[in-house]
Design a protein around this motif. Structure first.
Motif, short mmCIF file in Angstrom:
data_model
loop_
_atom_site.label_atom_id
_atom_site.label_comp_id
_atom_site.label_asym_id
_atom_site.label_seq_id
_atom_site.Cartn_x
_atom_site.Cartn_y
_atom_site.Cartn_z
N ARG A 152 1.36 -12.84 -5.85
CA ARG A 152 1.68 -14.21 -5.50
C ARG A 152 1.91 -14.32 -3.98
O ARG A 152 1.39 -15.21 -3.33
N PHE A 153 2.68 -13.37 -3.44
CA PHE A 153 2.95 -13.42 -2.01
C PHE A 153 1.70 -13.13 -1.19
O PHE A 153 1.50 -13.66 -0.11
N ARG A 154 0.83 -12.28 -1.75
CA ARG A 154 -0.39 -11.94 -1.04
C ARG A 154 -1.26 -13.18 -0.86
O ARG A 154 -1.96 -13.33 0.12
N CYS A 210 2.73 -3.80 8.35
CA CYS A 210 2.30 -2.49 7.86
C CYS A 210 1.23 -1.92 8.78
O CYS A 210 0.23 -2.59 9.06
N PRO A 211 1.41 -0.66 9.26
CA PRO A 211 0.41 -0.07 10.17
C PRO A 211 -0.88 0.28 9.44
O PRO A 211 -1.91 0.48 10.09
N ALA A 212 -0.85 0.36 8.12
CA ALA A 212 -2.05 0.76 7.37
C ALA A 212 -2.86 -0.43 6.88
O ALA A 212 -4.04 -0.55 7.19
N CYS A 213 -2.24 -1.34 6.12
CA CYS A 213 -3.00 -2.45 5.52
C CYS A 213 -2.75 -3.77 6.23
O CYS A 213 -3.34 -4.78 5.89
N HIS A 214 -1.84 -3.77 7.23
CA HIS A 214 -1.55 -4.94 8.04
C HIS A 214 -0.96 -6.11 7.23
O HIS A 214 -1.05 -7.25 7.65
N ALA A 215 -0.37 -5.82 6.07
CA ALA A 215 0.39 -6.84 5.36
C ALA A 215 1.68 -7.08 6.13
O ALA A 215 2.32 -6.14 6.61
N ARG A 216 2.03 -8.37 6.28
CA ARG A 216 3.26 -8.70 6.99
C ARG A 216 4.34 -9.02 5.97
O ARG A 216 4.11 -9.81 5.06
N CYS A 263 0.81 -1.23 0.00
CA CYS A 263 0.00 0.00 0.00
C CYS A 263 0.83 1.27 0.00
O CYS A 263 0.31 2.36 -0.17
N GLY A 264 2.16 1.18 0.22
CA GLY A 264 3.00 2.36 0.15
C GLY A 264 3.18 3.10 1.46
O GLY A 264 3.93 4.08 1.53
N GLN A 265 2.52 2.65 2.52
CA GLN A 265 2.67 3.26 3.84
C GLN A 265 4.06 2.96 4.41
O GLN A 265 4.57 1.86 4.23
N ARG A 266 4.67 3.94 5.08
CA ARG A 266 5.96 3.67 5.71
C ARG A 266 5.78 2.80 6.95
O ARG A 266 4.80 2.94 7.67
N TYR A 267 6.74 1.93 7.16
CA TYR A 267 6.71 1.10 8.37
C TYR A 267 7.07 1.96 9.57
O TYR A 267 7.68 3.01 9.45
N GLU A 268 6.67 1.48 10.75
CA GLU A 268 7.00 2.16 11.99
C GLU A 268 7.91 1.26 12.81
O GLU A 268 7.78 0.03 12.79
N VAL A 269 8.84 1.88 13.54
CA VAL A 269 9.84 1.13 14.31
C VAL A 269 9.17 0.12 15.23
O VAL A 269 9.63 -1.01 15.38
N ASP A 270 8.04 0.50 15.82
CA ASP A 270 7.36 -0.38 16.78
C ASP A 270 6.80 -1.64 16.11
O ASP A 270 6.49 -2.61 16.80
N ASN A 271 6.63 -1.61 14.79
CA ASN A 271 6.03 -2.74 14.07
C ASN A 271 7.08 -3.62 13.39
O ASN A 271 6.75 -4.46 12.56
N ILE A 272 8.34 -3.40 13.72
CA ILE A 272 9.43 -4.13 13.07
C ILE A 272 10.11 -5.03 14.09
O ILE A 272 10.45 -4.61 15.20
N ASN A 273 10.30 -6.28 13.71
CA ASN A 273 11.00 -7.24 14.56
C ASN A 273 12.27 -7.72 13.86
O ASN A 273 12.21 -8.12 12.70
N VAL A 274 13.38 -7.72 14.58
CA VAL A 274 14.61 -8.29 14.06
C VAL A 274 14.60 -9.78 14.39
O VAL A 274 14.54 -10.16 15.56
N LEU A 275 14.64 -10.62 13.36
CA LEU A 275 14.56 -12.07 13.56
C LEU A 275 15.94 -12.66 13.81
O LEU A 275 16.08 -13.66 14.51
N SER A 309 19.45 -8.51 -1.60
CA SER A 309 18.48 -7.62 -0.96
C SER A 309 17.13 -7.93 -1.55
O SER A 309 16.84 -7.59 -2.67
N ARG A 310 16.33 -8.63 -0.81
CA ARG A 310 15.02 -9.00 -1.32
C ARG A 310 13.95 -8.75 -0.27
O ARG A 310 14.21 -8.80 0.93
N LEU A 311 12.78 -8.48 -0.74
CA LEU A 311 11.66 -8.24 0.16
C LEU A 311 10.54 -9.20 -0.20
O LEU A 311 10.17 -9.31 -1.34
N PHE A 312 10.03 -9.90 0.78
CA PHE A 312 8.91 -10.80 0.54
C PHE A 312 7.72 -10.30 1.34
O PHE A 312 7.78 -10.22 2.55
N CYS A 313 6.66 -9.97 0.63
CA CYS A 313 5.49 -9.43 1.30
C CYS A 313 4.31 -10.37 1.20
O CYS A 313 4.12 -11.01 0.18
N GLN A 314 3.55 -10.44 2.24
CA GLN A 314 2.29 -11.16 2.19
C GLN A 314 1.41 -10.72 3.34
O GLN A 314 1.88 -10.18 4.33
N GLU A 315 0.13 -10.93 3.15
CA GLU A 315 -0.80 -10.59 4.22
C GLU A 315 -0.90 -11.73 5.19
O GLU A 315 -0.70 -12.86 4.81
#
Ligand code: ZN
Length: 108
Positions: free
Chosen positions: A75-77, A43-49, A18-30, A102-108
């Motif tokens: 596909r990831f969604r 994502c704080p807006a659309c809740h996609a993880r 959705c293009g919303q910026r992530y927030e520090v509180d919603n980020i976990n270092v694995l 550097s890759r990003l995998f998104c899904q809800e």
């Protein structure tokens, strides 16, 4: 490398859905393997993880790429939710990987 710095880096990128910026509180270092860091962000807006793999080298400019195509996002969604096992599998797979990634995998 400090986890707080990693989180601030993640907070500067936008949700691939959705293009919303992530927030520090919603980020976990694995965890990380050398310069390769794994994070999950909600994502704080659309809740996609998103599961993020980023190469962040000491003394280098951190780089996180969010270059998924629309087809990849769809596909990831529709994919199943990322589990801890998935992260461990990826971690094990990447142990023998020595190129930049550097890759990003998104899904809800
Ligand atoms: Zn979003």
């Amino acid at each position: 490398m400090e986890e707080g710095l990693i989180k601030r880096l993640m907070a500067s990128i936008k949700c691939g859905v959705c293009g919303q910026r992530y927030e520090v509180d919603n980020i976990n270092v694995l965890g990380h393997h050398q310069d390769l860091w794994f994070l999950s962000a909600l994502c704080p807006a659309c809740h996609a993880r998103c599961l993020v793999a980023a190469v962040i080298g000491e003394g280098k400019v951190p780089e996180v790429t969010t270059d998924l195509t629309k087809a990849e996002l769809d596909r990831f969604r529709n994919a199943s939710r990322v589990t801890t096992d998935d992260v461990l599998d990826m971690h094990n797979f990447l142990k023998g990987f020595d190129g930049d990634l550097s890759r990003l995998f998104c899904q809800e």
